[in-house]
Design an enzyme around this catalytic site. Structure first.
Site, short mmCIF file in Angstrom:
data_model
loop_
_atom_site.label_atom_id
_atom_site.label_comp_id
_atom_site.label_asym_id
_atom_site.label_seq_id
_atom_site.Cartn_x
_atom_site.Cartn_y
_atom_site.Cartn_z
CE1 TYR A 176 34.60 38.76 36.96
CE2 TYR A 176 33.45 39.46 34.97
CZ TYR A 176 34.48 39.61 35.86
OH TYR A 176 35.41 40.61 35.69
CG ASP A 230 36.43 36.85 40.04
OD1 ASP A 230 36.50 37.15 41.25
OD2 ASP A 230 36.88 37.58 39.14
CG ASN A 275 35.57 40.70 41.47
OD1 ASN A 275 36.78 40.90 41.51
ND2 ASN A 275 34.88 40.68 40.35
CG ASP A 304 43.62 38.59 35.65
OD1 ASP A 304 42.89 37.68 35.18
OD2 ASP A 304 43.18 39.73 35.87
#
Length: 249
Positions: A106, A143, A145, A239
């Site tokens: 993450y 993720d 990002n 989300d």
């Protein structure tokens, strides 16, 4: 072998939204979870199909965190990358198997106004070096990002320079990760526009205004073993939506 990665934006919240039913339906060999926002004692055990569960929680309560559910016991488990400034937020788990390493991550966001950009770029370099140090082929998911390509966002000219789509983050992603790994989704879908994250604001998901921030990356040695790589955008609960990798190992 089927693998799932999913930023659930709170494991306790998604448990109330049919999470275990989704896992039962997907029936993957591995489920990698990001942003658990919980400590081990706060996470309900899910052992029916996944007898091995590994959790890396942030020191700060209700923040960050990763988790892996798997059907087969690994040879070893590692939490973090032995870099103190990057290891207190529970962002990385590495499982070792005879043929490969599985890494879930993450990646920290650069934040509003790119206030955390320097930390983020240092993270990318450290994490990239860590993956390169592993002595077997790697499958890294999570993720990250960052939206790597212009087709990974709806309005590239409008949002360029914001968190997740700054030139600095995209260049860092290419230099530190894509120099050594391949983006499995783009290998199979070079021109497809599909997102894995949508803001909760302004009916973004209903209008499909999102970003592709979640990836399955694999070592070049595994490129020819990729069977399928999908964004499961019909699954709700967070989300982010889950992403799937099918690979012949």
């Amino acid at each position: 072998m089927k693998l799932i990665s999913w930023n659930v934006n709170g494991i306790r919240a998604v448990m109330k939204k049919g999470f275990t039913d989704v896992l039962d339906e997907l029936d993957a060999d591995f489920v990698c979870i990001q942003e658990t926002k919980a400590h081990p004692e706060q996470i309900e055990s899910y052992t029916d199909n996944y007898p091995y569960q590994y959790i890396n929680s942030a020191k700060r309560k209700g923040y960050s965190g990763t988790m892996v559910l798997c059907k087969k016991k690994p040879l070893s488990i590692k939490y973090g990358i032995n870099v103190p400034e990057f290891d207190d937020e529970g962002r990385i788990i590495t499982l070792e198997y005879p043929e490969f390493y599985l890494v879930t991550v993450y990646t920290p966001t650069s934040g509003d106004g790119l206030m955390r950009l320097d930390y983020r770029l240092e993270w990318d370099e450290a994490f990239g070096n860590y993956l390169k140090s592993l002595d077997k082929p790697v499958m890294a998911c999570g993720d990250f990002n960052v939206a790597n390509n212009e087709i990974d966002v709806p309005y590239p000219d409008m949002i360029r320079g914001t968190a997740g789509f700054s030139d600095e983050e995209r260049d860092s992603f290419k230099e530190n990760l894509l120099s050594n790994l391949v983006d499995t989704y783009r290998v199979l879908n070079p021109e497809t526009i599909q997102y894995s994250w949508w803001s909760y604001r302004g009916q973004a998901r209903e209008n499909n205004i999102g970003m592709r921030l979640d990836y399955w990356l694999v070592s070049n040695d595994l490129k020819d073993k990729i069977v399928d790589s999908k964004i499961l955008d019909d699954i709700y609960g967070s989300d982010h939506c889950p992403i799937m990798l099918d690979i012949n190992i």
